[in-house]
Design a protein around this motif. Structure first.
Motif, PDB file in Angstrom:
ATOM      1  N   ALA A   1      32.005 -19.835   4.080  1.00 33.09           N
ATOM      2  CA  ALA A   1      31.494 -20.733   5.110  1.00 33.09           C
ATOM      3  C   ALA A   1      31.959 -20.310   6.500  1.00 33.09           C
ATOM      4  O   ALA A   1      31.249 -20.513   7.487  1.00 33.09           O
ATOM      5  CB  ALA A   1      31.945 -22.169   4.818  1.00 33.09           C
ATOM      6  N   VAL A   2      33.142 -19.709   6.597  1.00 30.02           N
ATOM      7  CA  VAL A   2      33.645 -19.241   7.892  1.00 30.02           C
ATOM      8  C   VAL A   2      32.689 -18.209   8.472  1.00 30.02           C
ATOM      9  O   VAL A   2      32.294 -18.279   9.641  1.00 30.02           O
ATOM     10  CB  VAL A   2      35.049 -18.622   7.739  1.00 30.02           C
ATOM     11  N   LEU A   3      32.295 -17.261   7.648  1.00 30.08           N
ATOM     12  CA  LEU A   3      31.446 -16.178   8.126  1.00 30.08           C
ATOM     13  C   LEU A   3      30.029 -16.653   8.401  1.00 30.08           C
ATOM     14  O   LEU A   3      29.300 -16.021   9.172  1.00 30.08           O
ATOM     15  CB  LEU A   3      31.441 -15.048   7.096  1.00 30.08           C
ATOM     16  N   ASP A   4      29.617 -17.742   7.779  1.00 31.79           N
ATOM     17  CA  ASP A   4      28.306 -18.321   8.076  1.00 31.79           C
ATOM     18  C   ASP A   4      28.279 -18.952   9.458  1.00 31.79           C
ATOM     19  O   ASP A   4      27.231 -19.035  10.095  1.00 31.79           O
ATOM     20  CB  ASP A   4      27.948 -19.390   7.035  1.00 31.79           C
ATOM     21  N   ARG A   5      29.444 -19.419   9.929  1.00 28.77           N
ATOM     22  CA  ARG A   5      29.501 -20.165  11.186  1.00 28.77           C
ATOM     23  C   ARG A   5      29.903 -19.302  12.378  1.00 28.77           C
ATOM     24  O   ARG A   5      29.454 -19.538  13.488  1.00 28.77           O
ATOM     25  CB  ARG A   5      30.517 -21.305  11.073  1.00 28.77           C
ATOM     26  N   VAL A   6      30.810 -18.359  12.150  1.00 31.00           N
ATOM     27  CA  VAL A   6      31.426 -17.633  13.258  1.00 31.00           C
ATOM     28  C   VAL A   6      31.283 -16.128  13.036  1.00 31.00           C
ATOM     29  O   VAL A   6      31.555 -15.624  11.946  1.00 31.00           O
ATOM     30  CB  VAL A   6      32.928 -17.981  13.380  1.00 31.00           C
TER      31      VAL A   6
END
Length: 415
Positions: free
Chosen positions: A179-184
């Motif tokens: 989810a981190v890489l999906d957002r940032v």
């Protein structure tokens, strides 16, 4: 040597993750130290190194004040920490304590590993942090690290530059969920990224403890109980949850909403409850921050776990709830798809009607709720503290060679 800007007596996901990792590392025989901002209410712990700090006025955070000290004092602090001769410096937060870790790794040649726990862009937006303040902080950071200051930019650009400044020197950057890489868009090459889910230990609570929790808050043994655990703040989606609960009450007037966690904006929360409608506040219980055994009793007492946040990068409370067999409703599709529960939770659109409908669906079908809770428990149980520590040790080992490829699409901790 771990570095963090948030620690006890404040409780949050970073603190839980770090304490879990430290305990497992110590149990495995590693020499572990942790550098934290000093707080008068902190209890002594083996390996805890406190640096002088000041309250910053936001969410009960205390920030290490070393960047504002004299050059001589700063050099003495770095020398004192360097005397421990760390093999690995693991930075968990981007504040002054985290900056100190980056500086120490540069001075000593220790392997630098960073964990990107927090979506900084989302939090800066939620708290409306002014761009000028971030630019001022970034200039201070560059001076302390002895690198050129970047060109001025808007808030998003400054945060991106801050990530580049702190994450750039790391030989490995850990993200707890995809989810981190999906957002940032992290300014880190893919070969230096590692996906390592945090392990959470089970905290069982007896039926008697669950019953005592309900009775202590005036909740009947058969009343539907919807639970939220986390900071009771706007960035956690609490406004969505309260508005959804107003619709839940229209269908289930015997329901209760319990909010377990620190309240940093009491006036905002009071206004939110008042605006939700007459009588809503009478069915909402705010317990404040609680010790782990009380939180465990809350999980055991609840029927549905409601998690409306769309800013979390891992949400350890989802794993804690799942280990108690509690089914969850989420509003974040990325966390639902890529989080530790691997989709074993109900997903609702981030609007009150849809979120309420998802919660009511689980309250109305207890058999389906139990099945969902059992599936979530199986997924959460795979992420143990021991597996987490072993995965991080693998990252530390790979960080010894800056050319080691650590893929972003596979979990180092895969079992």
């Amino acid at each position: 040597m771990h570095f963090t800007d948030t620690y006890l007596p404040r409780r949050d996901g970073v603190v839980t993750s770090l304490r879990t990792l430290r305990a497992a590392q110590a149990a495995a025989g590693h020499d572990v130290h942790c550098v934290v901002p000093a707080h008068g209410d902190q209890e002594d712990e083996p390996g805890l190194l406190r640096v002088p700090a000041l309250a910053c006025g936001v969410a009960d955070l205390r920030l290490a004040r070393w960047p504002l000290a004299t050059r001589r004092s700063r050099e003495r602090l770095v020398a004192d920490l360097a005397a421990y001769r760390p093999d690995v410096v693991h930075v968990h937060t981007p504040g002054p304590a985290g900056l100190l870790g980056v500086l120490l790794a540069d001075r000593t040649g220790a392997r630098l590993v960073q964990t990107y726990h927090t979506d900084l862009h989302a939090y800066a937006d939620a708290y409306k942090v002014p761009g000028w303040a971030l630019r001022l902080l970034l200039r201070l950071y560059t001076r302390r690290l002895g690198v050129p200051a970047p060109a001025a930019g808007d808030r998003a650009a400054v945060l991106t530059e801050g990530n580049r400044l702190l994450l750039g020197p790391a030989t490995a950057v850990v993200v707890p969920t995809r989810a981190v890489l999906d957002r940032v868009a992290l300014p880190v090459p893919a070969q230096r990224l590692a996906l390592v889910p945090t392990g959470v230990g089970e905290r069982p609570a007896s039926r008697a403890e669950a019953g005592a929790f309900r009775a202590g808050h005036g909740i009947g043994p058969r009343d539907p109980l919807v639970l939220f655990v986390g900071r009771v703040n706007r960035e956690k989606g609490v406004d969505l949850l309260v508005r959804a609960f107003a619709r839940i009450l229209a269908d289930r007037p015997d329901a209760w909403l319990v909010l377990v966690g620190a309240v940093y904006e009491p006036r905002w929360l009071a206004r939110l409850l008042r605006d939700a409608g007459a009588g809503i506040a009478d069915r909402v219980v705010c317990t404040g921050q609680q010790p782990p055994h009380v939180v465990a009793a809350a999980y055991a007492a609840a029927d549905v776990f409601a998690f409306p946040s769309r800013t979390d990068t891992q949400a350890l409370v989802l794993q804690e709830a799942a280990l108690a067999g509690l089914p969850a409703v989420l509003a974040d599709p990325s966390l639902h798809r890529h989080g530790a529960l691997d989709g074993h939770a109900a997903l609702a659109a981030p609007e009150p009607e849809a979120f309420a409908a998802a919660v009511l669906g689980l309250l109305g079908d207890r058999r389906a709720a139990r099945r969902l809770g059992a599936a979530a428990r199986t997924r959460a149980a795979a992420h143990t503290p021991q597996r987490y520590a072993a995965a991080m040790h693998a990252v530390y080992t790979m960080a010894a060679d800056t050319t080691a490829a650590v893929g972003t699409t596979r979990a180092v901790a895969a079992g």
